[in-house]
Design a protein around this motif. Sequence first.
Motif, PDB file in Angstrom:
ATOM      1  N   PHE A 184      -1.395  -6.922   9.174  1.00  0.00           N
ATOM      2  CA  PHE A 184      -0.040  -6.370   9.220  1.00  0.00           C
ATOM      3  C   PHE A 184      -0.068  -4.973   9.822  1.00  0.00           C
ATOM      4  O   PHE A 184       0.728  -4.643  10.713  1.00  0.00           O
ATOM      5  CB  PHE A 184       0.558  -6.333   7.815  1.00  0.00           C
ATOM      6  CG  PHE A 184       1.902  -5.657   7.727  1.00  0.00           C
ATOM      7  CD1 PHE A 184       3.067  -6.371   7.948  1.00  0.00           C
ATOM      8  CD2 PHE A 184       1.989  -4.304   7.420  1.00  0.00           C
ATOM      9  CE1 PHE A 184       4.306  -5.741   7.887  1.00  0.00           C
ATOM     10  CE2 PHE A 184       3.220  -3.668   7.352  1.00  0.00           C
ATOM     11  CZ  PHE A 184       4.380  -4.387   7.584  1.00  0.00           C
ATOM     12  N   CYS A 185      -0.983  -4.129   9.344  1.00  0.00           N
ATOM     13  CA  CYS A 185      -1.072  -2.761   9.851  1.00  0.00           C
ATOM     14  C   CYS A 185      -1.562  -2.730  11.295  1.00  0.00           C
ATOM     15  O   CYS A 185      -1.153  -1.862  12.077  1.00  0.00           O
ATOM     16  CB  CYS A 185      -1.995  -1.931   8.960  1.00  0.00           C
ATOM     17  SG  CYS A 185      -1.310  -1.574   7.318  1.00  0.00           S
ATOM     18  N   ALA A 186      -2.432  -3.671  11.663  1.00  0.00           N
ATOM     19  CA  ALA A 186      -2.902  -3.729  13.045  1.00  0.00           C
ATOM     20  C   ALA A 186      -1.759  -4.087  13.992  1.00  0.00           C
ATOM     21  O   ALA A 186      -1.673  -3.556  15.103  1.00  0.00           O
ATOM     22  CB  ALA A 186      -4.028  -4.746  13.166  1.00  0.00           C
ATOM     23  N   LYS A 187      -0.875  -4.967  13.538  1.00  0.00           N
ATOM     24  CA  LYS A 187       0.236  -5.389  14.375  1.00  0.00           C
ATOM     25  C   LYS A 187       1.358  -4.357  14.401  1.00  0.00           C
ATOM     26  O   LYS A 187       2.097  -4.245  15.388  1.00  0.00           O
ATOM     27  CB  LYS A 187       0.788  -6.730  13.873  1.00  0.00           C
ATOM     28  CG  LYS A 187       1.858  -7.328  14.779  1.00  0.00           C
ATOM     29  CD  LYS A 187       2.210  -8.742  14.342  1.00  0.00           C
ATOM     30  CE  LYS A 187       3.237  -9.361  15.303  1.00  0.00           C
ATOM     31  NZ  LYS A 187       3.568 -10.760  14.907  1.00  0.00           N
ATOM     32  N   HIS A 188       1.468  -3.587  13.302  1.00  0.00           N
ATOM     33  CA  HIS A 188       2.547  -2.598  13.191  1.00  0.00           C
ATOM     34  C   HIS A 188       1.931  -1.236  12.851  1.00  0.00           C
ATOM     35  O   HIS A 188       1.961  -0.799  11.690  1.00  0.00           O
ATOM     36  CB  HIS A 188       3.550  -3.026  12.121  1.00  0.00           C
ATOM     37  CG  HIS A 188       4.103  -4.398  12.310  1.00  0.00           C
ATOM     38  ND1 HIS A 188       4.998  -4.714  13.322  1.00  0.00           N
ATOM     39  CD2 HIS A 188       3.873  -5.562  11.642  1.00  0.00           C
ATOM     40  CE1 HIS A 188       5.305  -5.999  13.254  1.00  0.00           C
ATOM     41  NE2 HIS A 188       4.634  -6.543  12.247  1.00  0.00           N
ATOM     42  N   PRO A 189       1.368  -0.548  13.836  1.00  0.00           N
ATOM     43  CA  PRO A 189       0.625   0.689  13.576  1.00  0.00           C
ATOM     44  C   PRO A 189       1.463   1.831  13.021  1.00  0.00           C
ATOM     45  O   PRO A 189       0.900   2.791  12.481  1.00  0.00           O
ATOM     46  CB  PRO A 189       0.051   1.039  14.954  1.00  0.00           C
ATOM     47  CG  PRO A 189       0.909   0.327  15.937  1.00  0.00           C
ATOM     48  CD  PRO A 189       1.336  -0.932  15.258  1.00  0.00           C
ATOM     49  N   LEU A 190       2.769   1.767  13.121  1.00  0.00           N
ATOM     50  CA  LEU A 190       3.625   2.832  12.601  1.00  0.00           C
ATOM     51  C   LEU A 190       4.054   2.576  11.162  1.00  0.00           C
ATOM     52  O   LEU A 190       4.709   3.428  10.549  1.00  0.00           O
ATOM     53  CB  LEU A 190       4.860   3.005  13.493  1.00  0.00           C
ATOM     54  CG  LEU A 190       4.595   3.388  14.950  1.00  0.00           C
ATOM     55  CD1 LEU A 190       5.911   3.484  15.715  1.00  0.00           C
ATOM     56  CD2 LEU A 190       3.822   4.695  15.041  1.00  0.00           C
ATOM     57  N   ALA A 191       3.728   1.412  10.623  1.00  0.00           N
ATOM     58  CA  ALA A 191       4.132   1.052   9.262  1.00  0.00           C
ATOM     59  C   ALA A 191       3.055   1.460   8.259  1.00  0.00           C
ATOM     60  O   ALA A 191       1.866   1.563   8.588  1.00  0.00           O
ATOM     61  CB  ALA A 191       4.398  -0.442   9.168  1.00  0.00           C
ATOM     62  N   ARG A 192       3.489   1.693   7.032  1.00  0.00           N
ATOM     63  CA  ARG A 192       2.587   1.990   5.926  1.00  0.00           C
ATOM     64  C   ARG A 192       2.760   0.919   4.841  1.00  0.00           C
ATOM     65  O   ARG A 192       3.791   0.254   4.779  1.00  0.00           O
ATOM     66  CB  ARG A 192       2.888   3.370   5.327  1.00  0.00           C
ATOM     67  CG  ARG A 192       2.674   4.515   6.294  1.00  0.00           C
ATOM     68  CD  ARG A 192       3.127   5.845   5.699  1.00  0.00           C
ATOM     69  NE  ARG A 192       4.569   5.917   5.550  1.00  0.00           N
ATOM     70  CZ  ARG A 192       5.200   5.942   4.395  1.00  0.00           C
ATOM     71  NH1 ARG A 192       4.516   5.865   3.255  1.00  0.00           N
ATOM     72  NH2 ARG A 192       6.523   6.002   4.326  1.00  0.00           N
ATOM     73  N   VAL A 193       1.748   0.776   3.992  1.00  0.00           N
ATOM     74  CA  VAL A 193       1.800  -0.234   2.932  1.00  0.00           C
ATOM     75  C   VAL A 193       1.505   0.419   1.588  1.00  0.00           C
ATOM     76  O   VAL A 193       0.544   1.180   1.455  1.00  0.00           O
ATOM     77  CB  VAL A 193       0.785  -1.370   3.183  1.00  0.00           C
ATOM     78  CG1 VAL A 193       0.871  -2.406   2.058  1.00  0.00           C
ATOM     79  CG2 VAL A 193       1.026  -2.024   4.532  1.00  0.00           C
ATOM     80  N   GLN A 194       2.346   0.125   0.608  1.00  0.00           N
ATOM     81  CA  GLN A 194       2.114   0.562  -0.770  1.00  0.00           C
ATOM     82  C   GLN A 194       1.892  -0.688  -1.619  1.00  0.00           C
ATOM     83  O   GLN A 194       2.735  -1.584  -1.637  1.00  0.00           O
ATOM     84  CB  GLN A 194       3.309   1.354  -1.299  1.00  0.00           C
ATOM     85  CG  GLN A 194       3.158   1.811  -2.739  1.00  0.00           C
ATOM     86  CD  GLN A 194       4.414   2.494  -3.256  1.00  0.00           C
ATOM     87  OE1 GLN A 194       5.526   2.064  -2.960  1.00  0.00           O
ATOM     88  NE2 GLN A 194       4.247   3.546  -4.033  1.00  0.00           N
ATOM     89  N   VAL A 195       0.761  -0.746  -2.318  1.00  0.00           N
ATOM     90  CA  VAL A 195       0.391  -1.946  -3.062  1.00  0.00           C
ATOM     91  C   VAL A 195       0.350  -1.668  -4.559  1.00  0.00           C
ATOM     92  O   VAL A 195      -0.237  -0.680  -5.001  1.00  0.00           O
ATOM     93  CB  VAL A 195      -0.994  -2.472  -2.606  1.00  0.00           C
ATOM     94  CG1 VAL A 195      -1.396  -3.694  -3.439  1.00  0.00           C
ATOM     95  CG2 VAL A 195      -0.973  -2.813  -1.124  1.00  0.00           C
ATOM     96  N   VAL A 196       0.988  -2.541  -5.337  1.00  0.00           N
ATOM     97  CA  VAL A 196       0.846  -2.568  -6.791  1.00  0.00           C
ATOM     98  C   VAL A 196       0.201  -3.911  -7.124  1.00  0.00           C
ATOM     99  O   VAL A 196       0.798  -4.961  -6.893  1.00  0.00           O
ATOM    100  CB  VAL A 196       2.205  -2.439  -7.501  1.00  0.00           C
ATOM    101  CG1 VAL A 196       2.018  -2.457  -9.011  1.00  0.00           C
ATOM    102  CG2 VAL A 196       2.914  -1.161  -7.071  1.00  0.00           C
ATOM    103  N   SER A 197      -1.027  -3.881  -7.647  1.00  0.00           N
ATOM    104  CA  SER A 197      -1.787  -5.132  -7.775  1.00  0.00           C
ATOM    105  C   SER A 197      -2.093  -5.523  -9.216  1.00  0.00           C
ATOM    106  O   SER A 197      -2.988  -6.318  -9.465  1.00  0.00           O
ATOM    107  CB  SER A 197      -3.102  -5.023  -6.999  1.00  0.00           C
ATOM    108  OG  SER A 197      -3.879  -3.936  -7.474  1.00  0.00           O
ATOM    109  N   ASP A 198      -1.359  -4.964 -10.177  1.00  0.00           N
ATOM    110  CA  ASP A 198      -1.630  -5.308 -11.580  1.00  0.00           C
ATOM    111  C   ASP A 198      -0.406  -5.903 -12.263  1.00  0.00           C
ATOM    112  O   ASP A 198      -0.155  -5.685 -13.445  1.00  0.00           O
ATOM    113  CB  ASP A 198      -2.108  -4.073 -12.343  1.00  0.00           C
ATOM    114  CG  ASP A 198      -1.070  -2.946 -12.350  1.00  0.00           C
ATOM    115  OD1 ASP A 198      -0.082  -3.056 -11.597  1.00  0.00           O
ATOM    116  OD2 ASP A 198      -1.245  -1.978 -13.108  1.00  0.00           O
ATOM    117  N   LEU A 199       0.381  -6.681 -11.514  1.00  0.00           N
ATOM    118  CA  LEU A 199       1.626  -7.228 -12.037  1.00  0.00           C
ATOM    119  C   LEU A 199       1.439  -8.620 -12.629  1.00  0.00           C
ATOM    120  O   LEU A 199       0.587  -9.387 -12.172  1.00  0.00           O
ATOM    121  CB  LEU A 199       2.679  -7.295 -10.924  1.00  0.00           C
ATOM    122  CG  LEU A 199       3.052  -5.977 -10.246  1.00  0.00           C
ATOM    123  CD1 LEU A 199       4.058  -6.233  -9.127  1.00  0.00           C
ATOM    124  CD2 LEU A 199       3.610  -4.984 -11.251  1.00  0.00           C
TER     125      LEU A 199
END
Length: 306
Positions: free
Chosen positions: A112-127
Motif C-alpha cells: 500500500f505504501c509503495a503504491k501510495h508514497p504520500l500516504a501514511r498508515v496508523q495501525v491498531v493491532s490489539d482489537l
Amino acid sequence: MFFRQLEYMVALARERHFLRAAQSCSVSQPALSEGIRKLEEELDVPLIHRGNKFEGLTAEGQQIVVWARRILADRDGLKEEIGAMRAGLRGRLRFGSVPTASIAVSLLTAPFCAKHPLARVQVVSDLKSEDVLRRLQNYEIDAGITYIRDSIPGEFQVAHLYMEKYVLLMAADTGTGVESATWAAAAALPLCLLDPVMQGRRRLDDVFAEVGVMPSPRVETDSVSSLFAQVATGSWATVVPSAWLHVFGVPAGMCALPLVEPKRAIPVGLVTLASEPGSVMARAMAAVSQVTDLTFLEHLPREQAP
C-alpha cells in the motif's frame, strides 16, 4: 451548524470529559461548551446532561453523535478524494486488526505504501473482532482485518485473505517422525500459552474444551514475542497460528506440527464499510488486498530449524 460543533460532540462522546474533549479539539473548555450550547439552540433539544461534570449524552445527543461521525467522515472522504485526483493519494489510512493478524497487516501495508508514497498508515493491532466492526461503524478506522467465521452484517464489505490454522511447537527430538499432533496430546505437554484474557488464548481454550481436555500451562504471557522467547529455551511447547512462524520462524531445536482431531481453519478477511462511495483510503487498501496473495500463511515455512 458548523463542522466544528459536530467535532465537539464527537470528542465529548469519546472523552466523556469536557476538558479532555476541548484539549483534543485544541480549543478552550468554554469555547467547546459554547459551541455545543449553540448547537442545542439550533436543534432545539438538549444534547448533554448538565451538572458539575460530564454526566452523559441525552438520547438526542447520542443520535447526533452518530450523524456527526458520518458527516465528518464524508467531509474527510471528500477532501481525500479531491486530493487524490489532484496529486495522488495522501493522508492517513487508519488500520485495525485482531492480534493474530498482525503479519497480514504488515504484508498489506508495505505494498500500500509503495503504491501510495504520500500516504501514511496508523495501525491498531490489539482489537477484538467486535471492536474492529465497532470502530468501522464509528468511522474510527478505515479498514480492518478480523475473523469472518461469524455472520458479518450487510453494512460491511468483506474480502477473504487466508485461513488461520494452528500448529504445535515442541521439541524436535520429541516430534521426530511425527507429521501431526492432536489437541489432546498438546494439552498434556508442558505448555507456555498466551494469557487467558487474550482473544487468541480463548479460541485455543474453546478447541481444547471441545475435545474434553483443559491445558494447565506453566507459563503464560500477554506478548507473542515473549511467547516465542520462552519456547526458544526448549523448556516449553506452545500452540500458535501457523502465520506467526513466517515472522518468528521455528525456534532452534523445535519442530512445528499441524494440529488435528479436530482440524481448525478460521477465515480471516479484510473488512470495510459497504457504503458508497466510501473512504478513498479504504478503497485503495481493498485494491491492494485483491492483488496480494496471503494464502501462504496457511502453511508452514518451507524450512524448519533442525
